[in-house]
Design a protein around this motif. Structure first.
Motif, PDB file in Angstrom:
ATOM      1  N   VAL A  13      49.017 -11.890  16.790  1.00 32.48           N
ATOM      2  CA  VAL A  13      48.667 -10.591  17.363  1.00 32.48           C
ATOM      3  C   VAL A  13      47.298 -10.109  16.902  1.00 32.48           C
ATOM      4  N   GLU A  14      46.707 -10.801  15.941  1.00 28.74           N
ATOM      5  CA  GLU A  14      45.390 -10.425  15.439  1.00 28.74           C
ATOM      6  C   GLU A  14      44.397 -10.347  16.595  1.00 28.74           C
ATOM      7  N   GLY A  15      43.678  -9.251  16.681  1.00 27.95           N
ATOM      8  CA  GLY A  15      42.703  -9.072  17.750  1.00 27.95           C
ATOM      9  C   GLY A  15      43.275  -8.466  19.016  1.00 27.95           C
ATOM     10  N   ARG A  16      44.585  -8.426  19.144  1.00 27.37           N
ATOM     11  CA  ARG A  16      45.234  -7.829  20.323  1.00 27.37           C
ATOM     12  C   ARG A  16      45.968  -6.544  19.981  1.00 27.37           C
ATOM     13  N   PHE A  17      46.504  -6.463  18.799  1.00 29.87           N
ATOM     14  CA  PHE A  17      47.271  -5.295  18.363  1.00 29.87           C
ATOM     15  C   PHE A  17      46.470  -4.525  17.315  1.00 29.87           C
ATOM     16  N   THR A  18      46.656  -3.218  17.311  1.00 28.61           N
ATOM     17  CA  THR A  18      46.024  -2.363  16.313  1.00 28.61           C
ATOM     18  C   THR A  18      47.059  -1.391  15.763  1.00 28.61           C
ATOM     19  N   VAL A  19      47.214  -1.408  14.460  1.00 29.44           N
ATOM     20  CA  VAL A  19      48.131  -0.484  13.793  1.00 29.44           C
ATOM     21  C   VAL A  19      47.316   0.652  13.189  1.00 29.44           C
ATOM     22  N   SER A  20      47.848   1.853  13.289  1.00 27.40           N
ATOM     23  CA  SER A  20      47.166   3.025  12.746  1.00 27.40           C
ATOM     24  C   SER A  20      48.209   4.072  12.391  1.00 27.40           C
ATOM     25  N   ARG A  21      47.759   5.118  11.744  1.00 27.33           N
ATOM     26  CA  ARG A  21      48.689   6.177  11.366  1.00 27.33           C
ATOM     27  C   ARG A  21      47.981   7.516  11.355  1.00 27.33           C
ATOM     28  N   ASP A  22      48.780   8.562  11.525  1.00 23.24           N
ATOM     29  CA  ASP A  22      48.302   9.934  11.435  1.00 23.24           C
ATOM     30  C   ASP A  22      49.224  10.639  10.448  1.00 23.24           C
ATOM     31  N   ASN A  23      48.764  10.793   9.230  1.00 27.31           N
ATOM     32  CA  ASN A  23      49.620  11.378   8.196  1.00 27.31           C
ATOM     33  C   ASN A  23      49.914  12.854   8.462  1.00 27.31           C
ATOM     34  N   ALA A  24      49.036  13.514   9.181  1.00 29.42           N
ATOM     35  CA  ALA A  24      49.289  14.916   9.515  1.00 29.42           C
ATOM     36  C   ALA A  24      50.467  15.057  10.478  1.00 29.42           C
ATOM     37  N   LYS A  25      50.709  13.997  11.246  1.00 29.17           N
ATOM     38  CA  LYS A  25      51.805  14.007  12.222  1.00 29.17           C
ATOM     39  C   LYS A  25      52.987  13.144  11.782  1.00 29.17           C
ATOM     40  N   ASN A  26      52.883  12.564  10.583  1.00 28.71           N
ATOM     41  CA  ASN A  26      53.953  11.689  10.080  1.00 28.71           C
ATOM     42  C   ASN A  26      54.309  10.595  11.088  1.00 28.71           C
ATOM     43  N   THR A  27      53.281  10.009  11.645  1.00 27.35           N
ATOM     44  CA  THR A  27      53.495   9.039  12.718  1.00 27.35           C
ATOM     45  C   THR A  27      52.625   7.804  12.509  1.00 27.35           C
ATOM     46  N   VAL A  28      53.208   6.653  12.792  1.00 30.50           N
ATOM     47  CA  VAL A  28      52.478   5.395  12.786  1.00 30.50           C
ATOM     48  C   VAL A  28      52.508   4.837  14.210  1.00 30.50           C
ATOM     49  N   TYR A  29      51.422   4.159  14.574  1.00 31.10           N
ATOM     50  CA  TYR A  29      51.257   3.653  15.944  1.00 31.10           C
ATOM     51  C   TYR A  29      51.024   2.145  15.941  1.00 31.10           C
ATOM     52  N   LEU A  30      51.366   1.541  17.049  1.00 31.86           N
ATOM     53  CA  LEU A  30      51.014   0.147  17.287  1.00 31.86           C
ATOM     54  C   LEU A  30      50.487   0.050  18.714  1.00 31.86           C
ATOM     55  N   GLN A  31      49.184  -0.096  18.821  1.00 37.26           N
ATOM     56  CA  GLN A  31      48.545  -0.286  20.121  1.00 37.26           C
ATOM     57  C   GLN A  31      48.551  -1.765  20.433  1.00 37.26           C
ATOM     58  N   MET A  32      49.141  -2.132  21.558  1.00 34.81           N
ATOM     59  CA  MET A  32      49.283  -3.537  21.923  1.00 34.81           C
ATOM     60  C   MET A  32      48.537  -3.789  23.232  1.00 34.81           C
ATOM     61  N   THR A  33      47.662  -4.757  23.231  1.00 36.59           N
ATOM     62  CA  THR A  33      46.912  -5.117  24.426  1.00 36.59           C
ATOM     63  C   THR A  33      47.067  -6.610  24.709  1.00 36.59           C
ATOM     64  N   SER A  34      46.636  -7.012  25.896  1.00 36.82           N
ATOM     65  CA  SER A  34      46.714  -8.421  26.311  1.00 36.82           C
ATOM     66  C   SER A  34      48.099  -9.005  26.043  1.00 36.82           C
ATOM     67  N   LEU A  35      49.096  -8.265  26.424  1.00 40.73           N
ATOM     68  CA  LEU A  35      50.474  -8.669  26.150  1.00 40.73           C
ATOM     69  C   LEU A  35      50.837  -9.916  26.952  1.00 40.73           C
ATOM     70  N   ASN A  36      51.652 -10.752  26.342  1.00 38.76           N
ATOM     71  CA  ASN A  36      52.168 -11.932  27.016  1.00 38.76           C
ATOM     72  C   ASN A  36      53.665 -12.036  26.786  1.00 38.76           C
ATOM     73  N   SER A  37      54.286 -13.003  27.439  1.00 44.76           N
ATOM     74  CA  SER A  37      55.744 -13.103  27.405  1.00 44.76           C
ATOM     75  C   SER A  37      56.277 -13.319  25.998  1.00 44.76           C
ATOM     76  N   GLU A  38      55.481 -13.921  25.137  1.00 43.54           N
ATOM     77  CA  GLU A  38      55.934 -14.164  23.768  1.00 43.54           C
ATOM     78  C   GLU A  38      55.983 -12.888  22.936  1.00 43.54           C
ATOM     79  N   ASP A  39      55.448 -11.816  23.457  1.00 42.18           N
ATOM     80  CA  ASP A  39      55.522 -10.523  22.770  1.00 42.18           C
ATOM     81  C   ASP A  39      56.813  -9.779  23.100  1.00 42.18           C
ATOM     82  N   THR A  40      57.599 -10.296  24.013  1.00 47.33           N
ATOM     83  CA  THR A  40      58.859  -9.663  24.365  1.00 47.33           C
ATOM     84  C   THR A  40      59.808  -9.673  23.181  1.00 47.33           C
TER      85      THR A  40
END
Length: 124
Positions: free
Chosen positions: A63-90
């Motif tokens: 997933v390196e280069g396709r996914f981005t993990v980030s967080r917003d501590n003010a919102k107590n939330t973590v995110y995973l942005q996923m791009t260029s998805l393929n069937s193996e990501d299911t």
């Protein structure tokens, strides 16, 4: 402690999704936060981790280069942005909190708290 993952769904190959994980009942900014995924019949595998302050991230090779993990501590939330998805990501995607290591680990056993999972299905 409660972790509520959301944002999964059905997407075509090459598309994008953004997962969110809202935390409650814990000092969120002290925890390394990870994302894992589990495909049918397979083990739960590490995807990405972000440190307590967002300064350190690490990704599984596929997933390196396709996914981005980030967080917003003010919102107590973590995110995973996923791009260029393929069937193996299911898979079902899970967020998790590591209360022993503020950088967050990359092993299933590193994590004490888990969300309920959100399904990501990539159609080809």
């Amino acid at each position: 402690v409660q972790l509520q993952a959301s944002g999964g769904g059905l997407v075509q190959a090459g598309g994008s999704l953004r997962l969110s994980c809202a935390a409650s009942g814990m000092p969120f900014s002290r925890y390394g936060m990870g994302w894992f995924r589990q495909a049918p019949g397979k083990e739960r595998d590490f995807v990405a981790v972000v440190s307590w302050n967002g300064a350190y991230t690490r990704y599984e090779d596929s997933v390196e280069g396709r996914f981005t993990v980030s967080r917003d501590n003010a919102k107590n939330t973590v995110y995973l942005q996923m791009t260029s998805l393929n069937s193996e990501d299911t898979a079902v995607y899970y967020c998790a909190a590591d209360n022993d290591n503020p950088l967050g680990g990359n092993r299933y056993r590193d994590y004490e708290y888990w969300g309920q999972g959100t399904q990501v299905t990539v159609s080809s």
